[in-house]
Design a protein around this motif. Structure first.
Motif, PDB file in Angstrom:
ATOM      1  N   UNK A 154      -7.174  48.402  10.756  1.00 18.97           N
ATOM      2  CA  UNK A 154      -6.236  49.817  11.192  1.00 18.97           C
ATOM      3  C   UNK A 154      -5.673  50.533   9.938  1.00 18.97           C
ATOM      4  N   UNK A 155      -5.662  51.534   9.905  1.00 16.57           N
ATOM      5  CA  UNK A 155      -4.934  52.073   8.597  1.00 16.57           C
ATOM      6  C   UNK A 155      -4.222  53.552   9.248  1.00 16.57           C
ATOM      7  N   UNK A 209      -0.994  54.021  16.495  1.00 13.13           N
ATOM      8  CA  UNK A 209      -1.642  55.182  15.879  1.00 13.13           C
ATOM      9  C   UNK A 209      -2.244  54.892  14.236  1.00 13.13           C
ATOM     10  N   UNK A 210      -3.478  55.143  14.365  1.00 11.96           N
ATOM     11  CA  UNK A 210      -4.314  54.529  13.052  1.00 11.96           C
ATOM     12  C   UNK A 210      -5.634  54.921  13.295  1.00 11.96           C
ATOM     13  N   UNK A 211      -6.335  55.048  12.047  1.00  9.98           N
ATOM     14  CA  UNK A 211      -7.947  54.802  12.083  1.00  9.98           C
ATOM     15  C   UNK A 211      -8.232  53.285  12.399  1.00  9.98           C
ATOM     16  N   UNK A 212      -8.913  53.231  13.118  1.00  3.40           N
ATOM     17  CA  UNK A 212      -9.289  51.597  13.532  1.00  3.40           C
ATOM     18  C   UNK A 212     -10.872  51.477  13.058  1.00  3.40           C
ATOM     19  N   UNK A 213     -11.079  50.467  12.096  1.00  2.59           N
ATOM     20  CA  UNK A 213     -12.396  50.192  11.656  1.00  2.59           C
ATOM     21  C   UNK A 213     -12.818  48.851  12.109  1.00  2.59           C
ATOM     22  N   UNK A 214     -14.216  48.663  12.273  1.00  4.46           N
ATOM     23  CA  UNK A 214     -14.506  47.139  12.381  1.00  4.46           C
ATOM     24  C   UNK A 214     -15.586  46.763  11.147  1.00  4.46           C
ATOM     25  N   UNK A 215     -15.575  45.658  10.868  1.00  2.00           N
ATOM     26  CA  UNK A 215     -16.137  45.074   9.665  1.00  2.00           C
ATOM     27  C   UNK A 215     -16.827  43.582   9.770  1.00  2.00           C
ATOM     28  N   UNK A 216     -17.782  43.404   9.186  1.00  5.17           N
ATOM     29  CA  UNK A 216     -18.408  41.992   9.418  1.00  5.17           C
ATOM     30  C   UNK A 216     -18.658  41.363   8.132  1.00  5.17           C
ATOM     31  N   UNK A 274      -4.281  49.482   4.668  1.00  2.00           N
ATOM     32  CA  UNK A 274      -5.175  48.946   5.894  1.00  2.00           C
ATOM     33  C   UNK A 274      -4.628  47.501   5.956  1.00  2.00           C
ATOM     34  N   UNK A 275      -4.611  47.166   7.558  1.00  2.00           N
ATOM     35  CA  UNK A 275      -4.236  46.036   7.904  1.00  2.00           C
ATOM     36  C   UNK A 275      -5.155  45.343   8.887  1.00  2.00           C
ATOM     37  N   UNK A 276      -5.307  43.759   9.004  1.00  2.00           N
ATOM     38  CA  UNK A 276      -6.088  43.508   9.823  1.00  2.00           C
ATOM     39  C   UNK A 276      -5.466  43.361  11.182  1.00  2.00           C
ATOM     40  N   UNK A 277      -6.143  43.736  12.274  1.00  2.00           N
ATOM     41  CA  UNK A 277      -5.615  43.542  13.684  1.00  2.00           C
ATOM     42  C   UNK A 277      -6.214  42.385  14.361  1.00  2.00           C
ATOM     43  N   UNK A 278      -7.289  42.053  14.312  1.00  2.00           N
ATOM     44  CA  UNK A 278      -8.155  40.912  15.112  1.00  2.00           C
ATOM     45  C   UNK A 278      -9.219  40.446  14.638  1.00  2.00           C
TER      46      UNK A 278
END
Length: 122
Positions: free
Chosen positions: A38-39, A91-98, A45-49
């Motif tokens: 999320x950012x 509150x942030x924009x959440x992204x997924x990445x692989x 940007x930080x890692x969430x899970x």
């Protein structure tokens, strides 16, 4: 085309819940480790899970432990992030990445989604 598509963002009051989805296309989810990031405005940007397909392990940032849960439905090529007890600071924009299976979610992320906005009001 290899891509990740997030969905499920929105606006919620503090204490509420949301579930985000990250659906993979063009590759098999089971061959990749997938993470949520999320950012927030003005922040890095930080890692969430992270959900590791190689050993089935999951990990969470300290800020979301006990409130967020990551899960995967390989049949649907989708990874979910259940977010409970939401706080304004979520509150942030959440992204997924692989990343390829075994590489984890810190580096070597090959594919990113477009992001989905989560807004938590107090």
């Amino acid at each position: 085309e290899v891509q990740l598509v997030e969905s499920g963002g929105g606006s919620v009051q503090a204490g509420g819940s949301l579930i985000l989805s990250c659906t993979a296309s063009g590759f098999t989810r089971g061959d990749y480790d997938i993470g949520w990031f999320r950012q927030a405005p003005g922040k890095e940007r930080e890692g969430v899970s992270c959900d590791s397909s190689s050993d089935g392990s999951t990990s969470y940032a300290d800020s979301v432990k006990g409130r967020f849960t990551i899960s995967s439905d390989n049949a649907k090529n989708t990874v979910y992030l259940q977010m409970n007890s939401l706080k304004p600071e979520d509150t942030a924009v959440y992204y997924c990445a692989a990343a390829r299976s075994g590489y984890g979610c810190d580096d070597y992320l090959e594919v990113w989604g477009q992001g989905t906005l989560v807004t938590v009001s107090s």
